[in-house]
Design a protein around this motif. Structure first.
Motif, PDB file in Angstrom:
ATOM      1  N   PRO A 113      -1.543   9.237  -3.115  1.00 29.23           N
ATOM      2  CA  PRO A 113      -2.401   8.057  -3.055  1.00 29.23           C
ATOM      3  C   PRO A 113      -3.109   7.928  -1.702  1.00 29.23           C
ATOM      4  O   PRO A 113      -2.497   8.162  -0.654  1.00 29.23           O
ATOM      5  CB  PRO A 113      -1.413   6.904  -3.252  1.00 29.23           C
ATOM      6  CG  PRO A 113      -0.290   7.502  -4.027  1.00 29.23           C
ATOM      7  CD  PRO A 113      -0.178   8.911  -3.555  1.00 29.23           C
ATOM      8  N   GLY A 114      -4.392   7.580  -1.753  1.00 26.46           N
ATOM      9  CA  GLY A 114      -5.155   7.403  -0.526  1.00 26.46           C
ATOM     10  C   GLY A 114      -5.850   8.668  -0.057  1.00 26.46           C
ATOM     11  O   GLY A 114      -6.609   8.640   0.907  1.00 26.46           O
ATOM     12  N   ILE A 115      -5.581   9.790  -0.741  1.00 27.65           N
ATOM     13  CA  ILE A 115      -6.154  11.067  -0.325  1.00 27.65           C
ATOM     14  C   ILE A 115      -6.886  11.660  -1.529  1.00 27.65           C
ATOM     15  O   ILE A 115      -6.277  11.887  -2.577  1.00 27.65           O
ATOM     16  CB  ILE A 115      -5.048  12.024   0.170  1.00 27.65           C
ATOM     17  CG1 ILE A 115      -4.278  11.362   1.326  1.00 27.65           C
ATOM     18  CG2 ILE A 115      -5.638  13.356   0.589  1.00 27.65           C
ATOM     19  CD1 ILE A 115      -3.015  12.067   1.708  1.00 27.65           C
ATOM     20  N   LEU A 155     -10.123   0.205  -1.468  1.00 27.32           N
ATOM     21  CA  LEU A 155      -8.751  -0.310  -1.520  1.00 27.32           C
ATOM     22  C   LEU A 155      -8.723  -1.557  -2.407  1.00 27.32           C
ATOM     23  O   LEU A 155      -9.611  -2.396  -2.326  1.00 27.32           O
ATOM     24  CB  LEU A 155      -8.299  -0.661  -0.104  1.00 27.32           C
ATOM     25  CG  LEU A 155      -6.984  -1.417   0.070  1.00 27.32           C
ATOM     26  CD1 LEU A 155      -5.799  -0.576  -0.416  1.00 27.32           C
ATOM     27  CD2 LEU A 155      -6.785  -1.808   1.531  1.00 27.32           C
ATOM     28  N   VAL A 206       0.840  -1.202   0.000  1.00 24.72           N
ATOM     29  CA  VAL A 206       0.000   0.000   0.000  1.00 24.72           C
ATOM     30  C   VAL A 206       0.878   1.257   0.000  1.00 24.72           C
ATOM     31  O   VAL A 206       0.549   2.250  -0.641  1.00 24.72           O
ATOM     32  CB  VAL A 206      -0.946  -0.007   1.225  1.00 24.72           C
ATOM     33  CG1 VAL A 206      -1.631   1.340   1.406  1.00 24.72           C
ATOM     34  CG2 VAL A 206      -1.993  -1.105   1.072  1.00 24.72           C
ATOM     35  N   ILE A 211     -13.035  -3.709   0.409  1.00 26.89           N
ATOM     36  CA  ILE A 211     -11.717  -4.090  -0.097  1.00 26.89           C
ATOM     37  C   ILE A 211     -11.925  -5.097  -1.218  1.00 26.89           C
ATOM     38  O   ILE A 211     -12.662  -6.073  -1.064  1.00 26.89           O
ATOM     39  CB  ILE A 211     -10.835  -4.703   1.012  1.00 26.89           C
ATOM     40  CG1 ILE A 211     -10.635  -3.711   2.166  1.00 26.89           C
ATOM     41  CG2 ILE A 211      -9.479  -5.137   0.445  1.00 26.89           C
ATOM     42  CD1 ILE A 211      -9.814  -4.256   3.319  1.00 26.89           C
ATOM     43  N   PRO A 223       2.508   2.118  -4.118  1.00 23.10           N
ATOM     44  CA  PRO A 223       1.426   1.667  -4.996  1.00 23.10           C
ATOM     45  C   PRO A 223       1.938   1.122  -6.330  1.00 23.10           C
ATOM     46  O   PRO A 223       2.745   1.764  -7.001  1.00 23.10           O
ATOM     47  CB  PRO A 223       0.593   2.933  -5.216  1.00 23.10           C
ATOM     48  CG  PRO A 223       0.902   3.802  -4.041  1.00 23.10           C
ATOM     49  CD  PRO A 223       2.342   3.519  -3.713  1.00 23.10           C
ATOM     50  N   LEU A 232      -6.386  -4.859  -3.608  1.00 22.65           N
ATOM     51  CA  LEU A 232      -5.213  -5.683  -3.324  1.00 22.65           C
ATOM     52  C   LEU A 232      -5.103  -6.770  -4.379  1.00 22.65           C
ATOM     53  O   LEU A 232      -6.119  -7.308  -4.823  1.00 22.65           O
ATOM     54  CB  LEU A 232      -5.342  -6.313  -1.940  1.00 22.65           C
ATOM     55  CG  LEU A 232      -5.618  -5.358  -0.771  1.00 22.65           C
ATOM     56  CD1 LEU A 232      -5.856  -6.148   0.511  1.00 22.65           C
ATOM     57  CD2 LEU A 232      -4.466  -4.382  -0.584  1.00 22.65           C
ATOM     58  N   GLN A 242      -8.800   6.483  -9.127  1.00 23.82           N
ATOM     59  CA  GLN A 242      -9.491   7.234  -8.064  1.00 23.82           C
ATOM     60  C   GLN A 242     -10.642   6.434  -7.470  1.00 23.82           C
ATOM     61  O   GLN A 242     -11.709   6.986  -7.166  1.00 23.82           O
ATOM     62  CB  GLN A 242     -10.008   8.583  -8.607  1.00 23.82           C
ATOM     63  CG  GLN A 242      -8.944   9.503  -9.145  1.00 23.82           C
ATOM     64  CD  GLN A 242      -8.032  10.084  -8.061  1.00 23.82           C
ATOM     65  OE1 GLN A 242      -8.352  10.033  -6.873  1.00 23.82           O
ATOM     66  NE2 GLN A 242      -6.890  10.631  -8.432  1.00 23.82           N
ATOM     67  N   PRO A 254      -3.991   1.893  -3.425  1.00 24.69           N
ATOM     68  CA  PRO A 254      -4.800   2.513  -2.372  1.00 24.69           C
ATOM     69  C   PRO A 254      -5.991   3.246  -3.006  1.00 24.69           C
ATOM     70  O   PRO A 254      -5.988   3.499  -4.216  1.00 24.69           O
ATOM     71  CB  PRO A 254      -3.844   3.527  -1.718  1.00 24.69           C
ATOM     72  CG  PRO A 254      -2.486   3.206  -2.236  1.00 24.69           C
ATOM     73  CD  PRO A 254      -2.675   2.504  -3.540  1.00 24.69           C
ATOM     74  N   PRO A 255      -7.007   3.576  -2.210  1.00 22.89           N
ATOM     75  CA  PRO A 255      -8.108   4.369  -2.765  1.00 22.89           C
ATOM     76  C   PRO A 255      -7.589   5.732  -3.247  1.00 22.89           C
ATOM     77  O   PRO A 255      -6.512   6.165  -2.833  1.00 22.89           O
ATOM     78  CB  PRO A 255      -9.070   4.537  -1.583  1.00 22.89           C
ATOM     79  CG  PRO A 255      -8.311   4.151  -0.366  1.00 22.89           C
ATOM     80  CD  PRO A 255      -7.203   3.267  -0.783  1.00 22.89           C
ATOM     81  N   TYR A 256      -8.327   6.389  -4.092  1.00 22.98           N
ATOM     82  CA  TYR A 256      -8.004   7.734  -4.575  1.00 22.98           C
ATOM     83  C   TYR A 256      -6.577   7.844  -5.109  1.00 22.98           C
ATOM     84  O   TYR A 256      -5.807   8.709  -4.718  1.00 22.98           O
ATOM     85  CB  TYR A 256      -8.247   8.794  -3.475  1.00 22.98           C
ATOM     86  CG  TYR A 256      -9.562   8.595  -2.787  1.00 22.98           C
ATOM     87  CD1 TYR A 256     -10.750   8.713  -3.497  1.00 22.98           C
ATOM     88  CD2 TYR A 256      -9.626   8.223  -1.445  1.00 22.98           C
ATOM     89  CE1 TYR A 256     -11.974   8.490  -2.888  1.00 22.98           C
ATOM     90  CE2 TYR A 256     -10.842   7.993  -0.823  1.00 22.98           C
ATOM     91  CZ  TYR A 256     -12.007   8.129  -1.549  1.00 22.98           C
ATOM     92  OH  TYR A 256     -13.208   7.895  -0.945  1.00 22.98           O
ATOM     93  N   THR A 257      -6.232   6.890  -5.974  1.00 23.62           N
ATOM     94  CA  THR A 257      -4.901   6.895  -6.573  1.00 23.62           C
ATOM     95  C   THR A 257      -5.050   7.067  -8.082  1.00 23.62           C
ATOM     96  O   THR A 257      -5.975   6.538  -8.684  1.00 23.62           O
ATOM     97  CB  THR A 257      -4.185   5.565  -6.254  1.00 23.62           C
ATOM     98  OG1 THR A 257      -4.049   5.463  -4.838  1.00 23.62           O
ATOM     99  CG2 THR A 257      -2.814   5.494  -6.897  1.00 23.62           C
TER     100      THR A 257
END
Lengths: 277, 194
Positions: B139-141, A199, A25, A117, A28, A201, A195, A214-217
């Motif tokens: 990432p993640g934000i 999450l 994580v 997830i 990424p 994996l 985005q 990860p989220p929002y990537t």
């Protein structure tokens, strides 16, 4: 639970995978090696995804498993039954009520939520493998961010067919750094990686690699300015629910050329039919 | 007095891990860990819970001198089996304070080929709600997230900002204060001010 530890894997194996997941994580798209264990099923049936699911799953989680979008295919049914037996968790086919969704080769049509997830089963995690067979070399290529050869591969498609012919396992660049294999999802699903609220994996059991988005990537599908990335489109709509937005499977219905197109995501299709009826 | 461990090692460590995974996936978000409390004057429950969840006989832990007590060493050996190392570069996990980071022990950043072989910092902070604001993105934000920390965290944050230049090599950080924690992985871009 018949003498097995909760969720089959022993605690030390889970800790090893959990430490690797945190690193995945944090970087990424980078493939983290892990000590993959032998699972009670053959490689290629989702042993990587199962080890990840086993390491994150808790007694209160609700698990959904899909294979090519369907909840009722052999692989999905077997893995769901496995975790019902060794973890005693509740399972579901409804995308919205699951916390953990293990998937083989699809991302559900329904948008995922922040607390979900998604665990992907990955056969060959290295996107450069078909170009460079040596693991040492591909690792160096990732280290040096030497990805030109991947663009050449896509260009060869254009030279030969006039368009990029890669339709699944379409390579992406994660957060502007690592080129990553999104597992053999259709390129139709690639925009859902970008985005995402959830999450994601990825676990490869035979190759013993795991990685994460990860989220929002930022996740971009590789392309060219004059040949931008495009997803599949169909002239038909789903024969069962009428959807024009979902990923369609072509089904042969007889030996006289009869065929129909239906949603690959069974939960999405059934939900729509429930609403439409 | 022996230190407390997880009541239900299987399910408690799973629950704590999911919080750690969520914290690492959403940098700068605070989580409260329901973990056992070591005796007064020792590390907080968030940090102890993290060690119990992630450490075992395969991990090496480096301890900052101010937190290096006989009781902690004994508890780590008893409950996790992990080894304490004096060599910062060997450490999988390092228990540090912001001051430690100012003095600059050489923790491992991993290599270009294997950036995952790096030290994870477990930081003891006096507060996780301070007035000095740091703007996190990456990432993640979704857009950006503001994390307020005390002035004491400054040497640590300076080190983490420098950390970004090494990407994909780098340090991943778990900030703890009492029962609360937040994470800043190496992928997070940090700027001073909101």
């Amino acid at each position: 639970m018949n003498g097995y530890n909760f969720a089959y894997l022993d605690e030390q194996t889970k800790r090893m995978i959990r430490r690797a997941l945190l690193k995945a994580v944090a970087i990424p798209g980078y493939q983290v090696p892990f000590g993959g264990r032998e699972m009670p099923m053959p490689y290629g049936w989702g042993t990587g995804g199962m080890q990840l699911t086993a390491s994150i799953l808790g007694a209160g989680d609700v698990l959904k498993v899909i294979d090519q979008g369907a909840d009722d295919t052999t692989n999905a049914v077997s893995i769901r039954a496995f975790f019902e037996r060794v973890a005693g968790v509740e399972t579901t086919t409804a995308t919205g009520t699951a916390n953990v969704i293990q998937t083989r080769h699809r991302i559900p049509e329904a948008p995922l939520a922040p607390d979900q997830i998604l665990v992907f089963q990955v056969p060959i995690p290295e996107p450069l493998r078909f170009i460079e067979p040596s693991e040492q070399e591909t690792r160096l290529m990732h280290a040096l961010e030497e990805y030109g050869v991947m663009q050449v591969k896509l260009y060869e498609d254009i030279a030969r067919y006039g368009h990029i012919a890669t339709t699944y396992a379409y390579p992406v660049k994660v957060d502007g750094r690592y080129v990553m294999d999104p597992s053999p999802i259709p390129k139709f699903d690639n925009p859902k990686l970008h985005q995402s609220d959830a999450l994601m994996l990825f676990g490869a059991g035979r190759e013993k690699r795991l990685y994460a988005i990860p989220p929002y990537t930022r996740v971009e599908s590789l392309d060219f300015e004059d040949h931008p990335f495009e997803i599949q489109r169909w002239d038909e709509s789903c024969a069962l629910c009428g959807s024009r937005e979902s990923f369609l499977d072509e089904v042969i219905t007889d030996d006289a050329g009869g065929r129909m197109f239906v949603c690959s995501d069974t939960d999405y299709c059934l939900t729509r039919r429930g609403e439409l009826a | 007095m022996p230190w407390p461990t997880l009541n239900d090692p299987v399910h408690d460590s799973q629950r704590l891990f999911r919080q750690l995974l969520a914290a690492m996936s959403e940098p700068g978000t605070r989580y409260t860990l329901d973990a056992p409390q070591p005796p007064d004057g020792e590390i907080g429950p968030a940090l102890w819970g993290t060690l119990l969840t992630l450490c075992d006989l395969d991990t090496r832990v480096w301890l900052a001198p101010e937190w290096d007590t006989a009781a902690l060493r004994e508890a780590l050996a008893l409950h996790t089996g992990s080894r304490v190392t004096e060599c910062a570069e060997e450490a999988d996990f390092a228990l540090v304070t912001p001051d430690t980071m100012g003095k600059g022990p050489d923790f491992s950043l991993g290599s270009d080929e294997y950036p995952d072989r790096s030290t994870t910092l477990l930081v003891v902070l006096d507060d996780l709600e301070g007035a000095e604001e740091w703007r996190l993105s990456g990432p993640g934000i979704a857009d950006c997230r503001v994390l307020g920390l005390g002035a004491a965290a400054r040497p640590l944050m300076a080190r983490l900002i420098a950390n970004q230049n090494h990407f994909p090599r780098g340090l991943d950080t778990i900030l703890t204060c009492g029962a609360r924690l937040a994470a800043i992985p190496r992928s997070t871009r940090i700027e001073e001010g909101a």
